[in-house]
Design a protein around this motif. Structure first.
Motif, PDB file in Angstrom:
ATOM      1  N   GLU A 286       0.846  -1.198   0.000  1.00 15.66           N
ATOM      2  CA  GLU A 286       0.000   0.000   0.000  1.00 15.66           C
ATOM      3  C   GLU A 286       0.887   1.256   0.000  1.00 15.66           C
ATOM      4  N   PRO A 287       0.823   2.008  -1.119  1.00 16.83           N
ATOM      5  CA  PRO A 287       1.757   3.134  -1.303  1.00 16.83           C
ATOM      6  C   PRO A 287       1.720   4.150  -0.157  1.00 16.83           C
ATOM      7  N   ALA A 288       0.517   4.469   0.360  1.00 15.67           N
ATOM      8  CA  ALA A 288       0.429   5.495   1.408  1.00 15.67           C
ATOM      9  C   ALA A 288       1.148   5.035   2.672  1.00 15.67           C
ATOM     10  N   GLN A 289       0.940   3.754   3.050  1.00 22.52           N
ATOM     11  CA  GLN A 289       1.601   3.213   4.240  1.00 22.52           C
ATOM     12  C   GLN A 289       3.115   3.129   4.047  1.00 22.52           C
ATOM     13  N   ARG A 290       3.494   2.732   2.823  1.00 24.91           N
ATOM     14  CA  ARG A 290       4.927   2.617   2.514  1.00 24.91           C
ATOM     15  C   ARG A 290       5.606   3.980   2.660  1.00 24.91           C
ATOM     16  N   GLU A 291       4.924   5.003   2.164  1.00 26.04           N
ATOM     17  CA  GLU A 291       5.494   6.345   2.188  1.00 26.04           C
ATOM     18  C   GLU A 291       5.700   6.831   3.632  1.00 26.04           C
ATOM     19  N   VAL A 292       4.703   6.619   4.465  1.00 32.69           N
ATOM     20  CA  VAL A 292       4.794   7.042   5.870  1.00 32.69           C
ATOM     21  C   VAL A 292       5.953   6.324   6.568  1.00 32.69           C
ATOM     22  N   LEU A 293       6.042   5.010   6.340  1.00 32.18           N
ATOM     23  CA  LEU A 293       7.103   4.244   6.994  1.00 32.18           C
ATOM     24  C   LEU A 293       8.483   4.641   6.485  1.00 32.18           C
ATOM     25  N   ALA A 294       8.611   4.821   5.184  1.00 29.10           N
ATOM     26  CA  ALA A 294       9.907   5.200   4.601  1.00 29.10           C
ATOM     27  C   ALA A 294      10.350   6.548   5.179  1.00 29.10           C
ATOM     28  N   TYR A 295       9.399   7.467   5.271  1.00 30.27           N
ATOM     29  CA  TYR A 295       9.691   8.795   5.820  1.00 30.27           C
ATOM     30  C   TYR A 295      10.224   8.676   7.247  1.00 30.27           C
ATOM     31  N   ASN A 296       9.547   7.865   8.058  1.00 30.43           N
ATOM     32  CA  ASN A 296       9.941   7.729   9.468  1.00 30.43           C
ATOM     33  C   ASN A 296      11.264   6.992   9.634  1.00 30.43           C
ATOM     34  N   LEU A 297      11.495   5.979   8.813  1.00 30.65           N
ATOM     35  CA  LEU A 297      12.757   5.237   8.902  1.00 30.65           C
ATOM     36  C   LEU A 297      13.928   6.137   8.522  1.00 30.65           C
ATOM     37  N   GLU A 298      13.714   6.956   7.479  1.00 31.20           N
ATOM     38  CA  GLU A 298      14.785   7.873   7.067  1.00 31.20           C
ATOM     39  C   GLU A 298      15.029   8.932   8.134  1.00 31.20           C
ATOM     40  N   ALA A 299      13.948   9.371   8.787  1.00 29.42           N
ATOM     41  CA  ALA A 299      14.082  10.365   9.857  1.00 29.42           C
ATOM     42  C   ALA A 299      14.873   9.794  11.036  1.00 29.42           C
ATOM     43  N   GLU A 300      14.828   8.460  11.209  1.00 22.89           N
ATOM     44  CA  GLU A 300      15.605   7.802  12.265  1.00 22.89           C
ATOM     45  C   GLU A 300      17.086   7.703  11.898  1.00 22.89           C
ATOM     46  N   GLY A 301      17.402   8.016  10.637  1.00 21.28           N
ATOM     47  CA  GLY A 301      18.791   7.966  10.187  1.00 21.28           C
ATOM     48  C   GLY A 301      19.170   6.669   9.500  1.00 21.28           C
ATOM     49  N   PHE A 302      18.179   5.870   9.114  1.00 23.87           N
ATOM     50  CA  PHE A 302      18.478   4.618   8.414  1.00 23.87           C
ATOM     51  C   PHE A 302      18.443   4.826   6.906  1.00 23.87           C
ATOM     52  N   ARG A 303      19.185   3.982   6.194  1.00 31.89           N
ATOM     53  CA  ARG A 303      19.027   3.933   4.747  1.00 31.89           C
ATOM     54  C   ARG A 303      17.831   3.027   4.471  1.00 31.89           C
ATOM     55  N   VAL A 304      17.046   3.365   3.444  1.00 33.21           N
ATOM     56  CA  VAL A 304      15.824   2.607   3.175  1.00 33.21           C
ATOM     57  C   VAL A 304      15.759   2.215   1.701  1.00 33.21           C
ATOM     58  N   VAL A 305      15.445   0.950   1.434  1.00 32.88           N
ATOM     59  CA  VAL A 305      15.062   0.541   0.084  1.00 32.88           C
ATOM     60  C   VAL A 305      13.645  -0.016   0.186  1.00 32.88           C
ATOM     61  N   GLN A 306      12.873   0.146  -0.883  1.00 32.63           N
ATOM     62  CA  GLN A 306      11.457  -0.200  -0.816  1.00 32.63           C
ATOM     63  C   GLN A 306      11.051  -1.205  -1.880  1.00 32.63           C
ATOM     64  N   ALA A 307      10.142  -2.096  -1.502  1.00 33.16           N
ATOM     65  CA  ALA A 307       9.571  -3.036  -2.453  1.00 33.16           C
ATOM     66  C   ALA A 307       8.056  -3.056  -2.259  1.00 33.16           C
ATOM     67  N   ALA A 308       7.323  -3.291  -3.369  1.00 29.32           N
ATOM     68  CA  ALA A 308       5.858  -3.280  -3.305  1.00 29.32           C
ATOM     69  C   ALA A 308       5.266  -4.684  -3.379  1.00 29.32           C
ATOM     70  N   ASP A 309       6.090  -5.692  -3.610  1.00 30.82           N
ATOM     71  CA  ASP A 309       5.588  -7.068  -3.600  1.00 30.82           C
ATOM     72  C   ASP A 309       6.713  -8.023  -3.175  1.00 30.82           C
ATOM     73  N   GLY A 310       6.347  -9.285  -2.971  1.00 33.47           N
ATOM     74  CA  GLY A 310       7.285 -10.264  -2.439  1.00 33.47           C
ATOM     75  C   GLY A 310       8.431 -10.613  -3.380  1.00 33.47           C
TER      76      GLY A 310
END
Ligand code: CA
Length: 230
Positions: free
Chosen positions: A15-39
């Motif tokens: 779910e793009p909206a949930q992914r966006e919120v989580l990516a934003y928060n993980l990056e704010a924590e100082g982590f590097r983030v890569v994203q996938a939309a399916d398994g």
């Protein structure tokens, strides 16, 4: 801190909206983030990017989160990646199934982002203590990941940045045998081309640095396999 030292989190959520919120928060924590939309994309990115931790939604297109988790925990190469499963299914039986598949933690949707970030930090302290600023100890060697200082028998050791990253890697998992390729990925990063002989050169420097005030060489060369601490 070099980019390769920051923890890398793979976020798998369709779910793009949930992914966006989580990516934003993980990056704010100082982590590097890569994203996938399916398994399927998730499994591909695990190969490509070698994440430290995966935040994995249960219900996903193509390959389910539970199947992704099962496959990663079956393989020796990916078994050590931390996995936090996200699920809308609150039934106890599903929770048990999630943990039996080898997930390190399990969070029910709807979750609080603050709570999820706390679980992410806790999981990373277990799987990548050096990236989380903790103090690591092995015999008389102490590595402070926050101040970037290393002591042996309470004397400060002078270490180059690459030797520091090598030692952090070894001290996160004493006894583990690291192949040269694995050290290249972990210490130099996957995007950089470095010859495996470079690893040997820096191992030589690390050995020398560790013994600069005396003491035995704690690094072990494992013929045909690589290097290990202790
Ligand atoms: Ca989903």
């Amino acid at each position: 801190m070099a980019a390769a030292e920051l923890p890398l989190v793979l976020l798998v959520e369709d779910e793009p909206a949930q992914r966006e919120v989580l990516a934003y928060n993980l990056e704010a924590e100082g982590f590097r983030v890569v994203q996938a939309a399916d398994g399927e994309e998730a499994l591909m990115l695990v190969d490509e990017a070698a994440p430290d931790l995966i935040v994995l939604d249960w219900m996903l297109p193509l390959v389910s989160g539970i199947e992704v988790c099962r496959r990663l925990k079956m393989s020796a190469e990916t078994r050590n990646i931390g996995i936090i499963m996200l699920s809308a299914r609150a039934e106890e039986v599903d929770r048990v199934r999630g943990l039996e598949t080898g997930a390190d933690d399990y969070i029910i949707k709807p979750y609080s982002v603050v709570e999820l970030m706390a679980r992410v930090r806790a999981a990373l302290r277990r799987v990548r203590p050096a990236t989380m600023g903790l103090v690591l100890e092995f015999e008389d060697i102490r590595l402070d990941a926050e101040t970037h200082r290393v002591y042996r028998a309470d004397k400060v050791l002078k270490l180059g940045p690459t030797e520091f990253r090598l030692l952090s890697t070894f001290m996160e998992k004493p006894g583990r045998v690291w192949a040269r390729d694995q050290l290249l990925d972990r210490v130099w990063g996957r995007d950089i081309y470095v010859d495996t002989r470079t690893v040997d050169v820096h191992i030589g420097r690390l050995r020398k640095a560790l013994c600069q005030h005396g003491g035995e060489d704690p690094l072990r060369t494992v013929r045909g396999a690589g290097y290990a601490l202790g």
